[in-house]
Design an enzyme around this catalytic site. Structure first.
Site, mmCIF file in Angstrom:
data_model
loop_
_atom_site.group_PDB
_atom_site.id
_atom_site.type_symbol
_atom_site.label_atom_id
_atom_site.label_comp_id
_atom_site.label_asym_id
_atom_site.label_seq_id
_atom_site.Cartn_x
_atom_site.Cartn_y
_atom_site.Cartn_z
ATOM 1 N N GLY A 1 0.819 -1.210 0.000
ATOM 2 C CA GLY A 1 0.000 0.000 0.000
ATOM 3 C C GLY A 1 0.850 1.256 0.000
ATOM 4 O O GLY A 1 1.903 1.302 0.641
ATOM 5 N N ARG B 1 1.265 -5.223 -5.754
ATOM 6 C CA ARG B 1 1.510 -6.492 -5.067
ATOM 7 C C ARG B 1 1.775 -7.542 -6.139
ATOM 8 O O ARG B 1 1.093 -7.568 -7.158
ATOM 9 C CB ARG B 1 0.318 -6.856 -4.179
ATOM 10 C CG ARG B 1 0.183 -5.905 -2.983
ATOM 11 C CD ARG B 1 -1.020 -6.237 -2.121
ATOM 12 N NE ARG B 1 -1.018 -5.468 -0.882
ATOM 13 C CZ ARG B 1 -1.528 -4.252 -0.738
ATOM 14 N NH1 ARG B 1 -2.080 -3.660 -1.784
ATOM 15 N NH2 ARG B 1 -1.486 -3.630 0.416
ATOM 16 N N THR C 1 3.998 2.390 5.802
ATOM 17 C CA THR C 1 2.603 1.961 5.948
ATOM 18 C C THR C 1 1.860 2.944 6.835
ATOM 19 O O THR C 1 2.393 3.365 7.872
ATOM 20 C CB THR C 1 2.497 0.546 6.546
ATOM 21 O OG1 THR C 1 1.135 0.285 6.918
ATOM 22 C CG2 THR C 1 3.374 0.372 7.776
ATOM 23 N N ASP D 1 -0.568 2.299 8.675
ATOM 24 C CA ASP D 1 -1.195 1.626 9.811
ATOM 25 C C ASP D 1 -0.359 1.636 11.090
ATOM 26 O O ASP D 1 -0.853 1.293 12.151
ATOM 27 C CB ASP D 1 -1.533 0.172 9.450
ATOM 28 C CG ASP D 1 -2.648 0.076 8.429
ATOM 29 O OD1 ASP D 1 -3.540 0.939 8.459
ATOM 30 O OD2 ASP D 1 -2.627 -0.855 7.606
ATOM 31 N N ARG E 1 -7.041 -2.320 8.918
ATOM 32 C CA ARG E 1 -7.607 -3.662 8.804
ATOM 33 C C ARG E 1 -7.165 -4.560 9.955
ATOM 34 O O ARG E 1 -7.926 -5.368 10.455
ATOM 35 C CB ARG E 1 -7.187 -4.278 7.459
ATOM 36 C CG ARG E 1 -7.842 -5.616 7.151
ATOM 37 C CD ARG E 1 -7.426 -6.110 5.782
ATOM 38 N NE ARG E 1 -5.966 -6.273 5.722
ATOM 39 C CZ ARG E 1 -5.257 -6.168 4.611
ATOM 40 N NH1 ARG E 1 -5.852 -5.861 3.475
ATOM 41 N NH2 ARG E 1 -3.946 -6.342 4.625
ATOM 42 N N ASP F 1 1.913 -0.450 12.096
ATOM 43 C CA ASP F 1 1.785 -1.786 12.681
ATOM 44 C C ASP F 1 3.013 -2.659 12.443
ATOM 45 O O ASP F 1 2.912 -3.880 12.340
ATOM 46 C CB ASP F 1 0.535 -2.489 12.140
ATOM 47 C CG ASP F 1 0.570 -2.661 10.627
ATOM 48 O OD1 ASP F 1 1.483 -2.114 9.991
ATOM 49 O OD2 ASP F 1 -0.313 -3.351 10.089
ATOM 50 N N ASP G 1 5.267 -5.434 6.116
ATOM 51 C CA ASP G 1 5.859 -6.712 6.511
ATOM 52 C C ASP G 1 5.846 -7.749 5.398
ATOM 53 O O ASP G 1 6.766 -8.552 5.279
ATOM 54 C CB ASP G 1 5.185 -7.259 7.771
ATOM 55 C CG ASP G 1 3.750 -7.681 7.532
ATOM 56 O OD1 ASP G 1 3.055 -7.005 6.753
ATOM 57 O OD2 ASP G 1 3.319 -8.672 8.129
#
Length: 327
Positions: A15, A76, A130, A132, A176, A134, A107
Site C-alpha cells: 500500500g 503487489r 505503511t 497503519d 484492517r 503496525d 511486513d
C-alpha cells in the site's frame, strides 16, 4: 557481505503511504553522494520481474518531497512468492549490475526481501512505509502521521455537521489489522467511542453508552471505527445502532482512501528522509536484511524476519482516557 555495494535498486511495495517519495529522494541522493549508481524499480517486485528498471539521478527526485503517493508506483506481486519468479527477478537485477536493494513497504514486502536475499545473497534494507503503524521495531512508520491528521481533519468537519443536526455519526477509518489510526484520531477529535481490532467489540456496551448519553441529552456523538473492527466495520455497527436506538439520527461516513493520499506532514518527511539516508549507509557499511526504524528518536535496526506486523496490545489506559474525556 564481502563484496562492496556499487549499484543499488530502490522500490516501493504494498500500500502507498505519504512520505514514500521523501524516502526515495533521500536514498537516491545519499547513494549518489557516495558514488553509487542508483536505479528505480517500478511497481515494486512486479517491475523487478518485468525488468522495468530505470537509472535515477539527483534531478530524478527533484520536487517530490512534498508529493503523496510514490513516483516509483507500487503493486503487489504474487509471482514473486514463487521460486521461479524470484529467479527471473534476480536475473534482471544482475543484468543491470544491481547488488543492493532498498525496499520501502510493509511486513509482506520485508518477508519477500528476506527470502530473496537469502536465496541470492543480495543485501536488502527495509524502510517501514505503511499508514497503519503496525510494524515492530519502530515508533513511527512512514505515512502514519499524515494519515491520522487527514482523518482528524475530516472528523472535525463531520463533528460540525453532527452538532448542527444533533446527529450520531459512525465514522470508519483505515486499519484492517491495527487500530492506531482510529485510536489516535478518535482521541484527538473527542470521539465518544472508539472501536479497534485489538479489542473485542462489545456492542451491548456501546449501545448502553449511547443510551446513557441520550438520557443526559448528549445528542451529538461520534463513534470512530477501524475497518478491521471485529464487529464488521461502520456499516455493521450502524445496523445494530439503528435497530436498538431508532430515535437517534444516525449517519455513517467511511473515510476510505483519502487517508492514503495528500502531501506528507513535516514529521513524515523528516522520518522518511532520515530512514532513506540510513538505509543507504547500512548497505555501504555491509549490513543487510535489516529494517531501519526509529525508537526513542534514535535509529534502530531490526532483522527483516522480525520486522513483522506488531501485535502488541493497546494499553487499557488509552481506552480509559477515551471514556473519561468523552463523558
Amino acid at each position: 557481505m564481502a563484496n562492496k555495494v556499487t549499484k543499488i535498486g530502490i522500490l516501493t511495495s504494498g500500500g502507498d503511504a505519504p512520505g514514500m517519495n521523501a524516502a526515495i529522494r533521500a536514498a537516491v541522493r545519499t547513494g549518489i553522494y557516495h558514488g553509487l549508481e542508483v536505479f528505480g524499480i517500478m511497481r515494486g517486485y512486479s517491475g523487478m520481474l518485468d525488468d522495468d528498471i530505470i537509472p535515477m539521478h539527483s534531478r530524478s527526485v527533484a520536487n517530490i518531497i512534498q508529493r503523496g503517493g510514490t513516483i516509483l508506483k507500487t503493486a503487489r506481486c504474487k509471482e514473486f512468492y514463487e521460486p521461479e519468479g524470484r529467479k527471473i527477478a534476480y536475473a534482471n537485477l544482475k543484468k543491470h549490475g544491481i547488488d543492493g536493494l532498498v525496499i520501502i513497504g510493509g511486513d509482506g514486502s520485508f518477508r519477500g526481501a528476506d527470502k530473496f536475499s537469502r536465496e541470492y545473497d543480495i543485501p536488502c534494507i527495509g524502510l517501514p512505509g505503511t499508514i497503519d503503524k503496525d510494524i515492530a521495531g519502530t515508533d513511527f512508520t512512514i505515512g502514519f502521521d499524515t494519515a491520522v491528521n487527514t482523518a482528524v481533519e475530516a472528523i472535525d468537519k463531520i463533528r460540525d455537521t453532527a452538532d448542527a443536526h444533533d446527529r450520531l455519526f459512525i465514522i470508519e477509518v483505515m486499519g484492517r489489522d491495527a487500530g492506531y489510526i482510529a485510536l489516535h484520531s478518535g482521541i484527538a477529535t473527542g470521539a465518544e467511542n472508539i472501536l479497534i481490532p485489538e479489542r473485542k467489540t462489545d456492542i451491548d456496551e456501546l449501545i448502553g453508552s449511547l443510551l446513557e448519553k441520550e438520557k443526559r441529552k448528549k445528542l451529538v456523538n461520534l463513534v470512530v471505527v477501524a475497518e478491521g473492527d471485529g464487529f464488521g466495520g461502520a456499516d455493521e455497527v450502524a445496523k445494530v445502532v439503528k435497530e436498538r436506538i431508532p430515535q437517534a439520527d444516525t449517519r455513517v461516513c467511511i473515510l476510505g482512501h483519502i487517508q492514503r493520499g495528500g502531501s506528507p506532514s513535516c514529521l513524515d518527511r523528516l522520518i522518511a528522509s532520515r530512514m532513506g539516508y540510513h538505509a543507504v549507509e547500512c548497505l555501504i557499511e555491509g549490513k543487510h536484511n535489516m529494517m531501519v526504524g526509529i525508537v526513542n528518536n534514535k535509529m534502530h535496526y531490526t532483522p527483516l524476519e522480525k520486522a513483522v506486523k506488531a501485535k502488541q496490545k493497546i494499553s487499557d489506559d488509552w481506552i480509559k482516557i477515551v471514556k473519561i474525556l468523552a463523558s
